[in-house]
Design a protein around this motif. Sequence first.
Motif, short mmCIF file in Angstrom:
data_model
loop_
_atom_site.label_atom_id
_atom_site.label_comp_id
_atom_site.label_asym_id
_atom_site.label_seq_id
_atom_site.Cartn_x
_atom_site.Cartn_y
_atom_site.Cartn_z
N GLY A 327 0.78 -1.22 0.00
CA GLY A 327 0.00 0.00 0.00
C GLY A 327 0.81 1.28 0.00
O GLY A 327 0.24 2.36 -0.07
N ARG A 328 2.13 1.16 0.06
CA ARG A 328 2.97 2.36 0.02
C ARG A 328 3.03 2.92 -1.39
O ARG A 328 2.97 2.18 -2.36
CB ARG A 328 4.39 2.06 0.51
N VAL A 329 3.18 4.25 -1.47
CA VAL A 329 3.37 4.93 -2.75
C VAL A 329 4.69 5.69 -2.67
O VAL A 329 4.90 6.49 -1.75
CB VAL A 329 2.22 5.91 -3.05
N THR A 330 5.59 5.43 -3.62
CA THR A 330 6.90 6.09 -3.63
C THR A 330 7.20 6.60 -5.03
O THR A 330 6.57 6.17 -6.01
CB THR A 330 8.02 5.14 -3.19
N ILE A 331 8.14 7.50 -5.12
CA ILE A 331 8.56 8.02 -6.42
C ILE A 331 9.52 7.02 -7.06
O ILE A 331 10.42 6.49 -6.39
CB ILE A 331 9.24 9.39 -6.26
N ALA A 332 9.36 6.78 -8.34
CA ALA A 332 10.22 5.83 -9.04
C ALA A 332 11.68 6.25 -8.93
O ALA A 332 11.99 7.45 -8.95
CB ALA A 332 9.80 5.74 -10.51
N PRO A 333 12.61 5.28 -8.79
CA PRO A 333 14.02 5.61 -8.55
C PRO A 333 14.64 6.54 -9.59
O PRO A 333 15.39 7.45 -9.24
CB PRO A 333 14.70 4.23 -8.56
N ASP A 334 14.32 6.35 -10.88
CA ASP A 334 14.93 7.21 -11.89
C ASP A 334 14.44 8.65 -11.76
O ASP A 334 15.19 9.60 -12.00
CB ASP A 334 14.68 6.66 -13.30
N ARG A 335 13.20 8.82 -11.35
CA ARG A 335 12.70 10.17 -11.12
C ARG A 335 13.36 10.80 -9.90
O ARG A 335 13.66 11.99 -9.89
CB ARG A 335 11.18 10.16 -10.94
N ARG A 336 13.56 10.01 -8.87
CA ARG A 336 14.23 10.54 -7.67
C ARG A 336 15.64 11.00 -8.01
O ARG A 336 16.09 12.05 -7.55
CB ARG A 336 14.25 9.48 -6.57
N ARG A 337 16.33 10.22 -8.83
CA ARG A 337 17.69 10.63 -9.23
C ARG A 337 17.64 11.93 -10.04
O ARG A 337 18.48 12.82 -9.86
CB ARG A 337 18.36 9.51 -10.03
#
Length: 412
Positions: A327-337
């Motif tokens: 149920g967690r929502v996170t920003i995709a790793p490539d976007r975070r970079r």
Amino acid sequence: MKWHFTDSKGTRYGPVAEDQARRFAADGVLATDTEVEVSSDDGWIYRGPAGNWTPRDRRSKPLSFAQVPRRRASTSFDSAVPVLSALIGRPDQEILEALNLVHTGMAYDSVRIPKVRGGTREINPPKPVLKRVQRAILERLLYQIPVHFTAHGFCRNRDIMTNAMAHIRARAVVNHDLKDAFPSVQEQRVAANLRPWARRLVTTQFGHVDSAAMVTPFLDLLLPLVLHNGSLPQGAPTSPAILNIVCLNLDRSLFALCSQHGLTVTRYADDITVSSEKDQIPGAVKQQIRSVIYAAGWKINQTKSKDLERANGHSIEITGLLIHEDGRVTIAPDRRRAYRKYLLKDAKQSWVDGEVRARAEGIIAFVRRVYQRLLPSDLRGPVEELERQLEDLPRPEGQPRRPSMNRYGPQP
């Protein structure tokens, strides 16, 4: 015929009669090497040194002159200006100034901005006076027109996060991107969708007397203020809201289809997401989804289409956000970079650029929206440092304290 001269500092001269125009440009008033823009009453425009211009050459120099298309305004066009002014709360003169920029081809800039995942995107931000008018049109007119509840982009109380949360239990996702969504929305389509609401707005505010006759000149005035080269300009504050209005029939059709099959559908601007709590979406239903999109007059950007299934080991990513099984929502790793790089390097070097600063603030607001206080370690440092710096910087006049995540946040 009358001619108008505008020098590189924005100073406007004229109107000048045709027999005086050449002397005005070359003899004393403006130096012959002064860069000018010369526009005529019938829509001809020239840009270049004042000394090289002559009114007699305008039809024999196609590379130097371009005819600016103008709408054929109705006889009661002038009566529409005070109507629009009253509806959006902006002065008549400001509306006329914005309209003049449109008719002389000077209403928009052309800039390229970086995409989150590499490359650039061309946008056409409007000049300040037109932008003020467009923002008033957005707030006072366009936001009064209802859109479908499956639309999450550029809607009040909905954003990219609510778009993803609608699919929080998804195990299979089909995603389609509308190809050239903004440029493909042409004037005729905008007029057809705005006409019934324009009549309702005018009637509500001014009563039934001559309200029907007022709608055509009202649209004749409104459409040039929200269109560029006959379509929706990317970069204008009004364009996403108009896209939502135009997509109403598409949204209704997709929702009806998905409801029949127990699926969830949302649309964020040009990004359509359909999800299922089962392990897969039947192939026949996928084909029906595509058929509905085509039937509504849109094309699909096949290179951006996605078909994701957890059962096949796929991560469920929706408009740059990862939906985890817990149920967690996170920003995709490539976007975070990409965000980290932008905040650490590009944004800090370009604070004088209002658009760059606004986008940096939007990224920060978006990261806070997703993670609240529990920022990931790779973003905590640059976000907190820039938040401190931004508090100490003067804010440009007219810029809101908290920018819209829809406008300046992630670019799906």
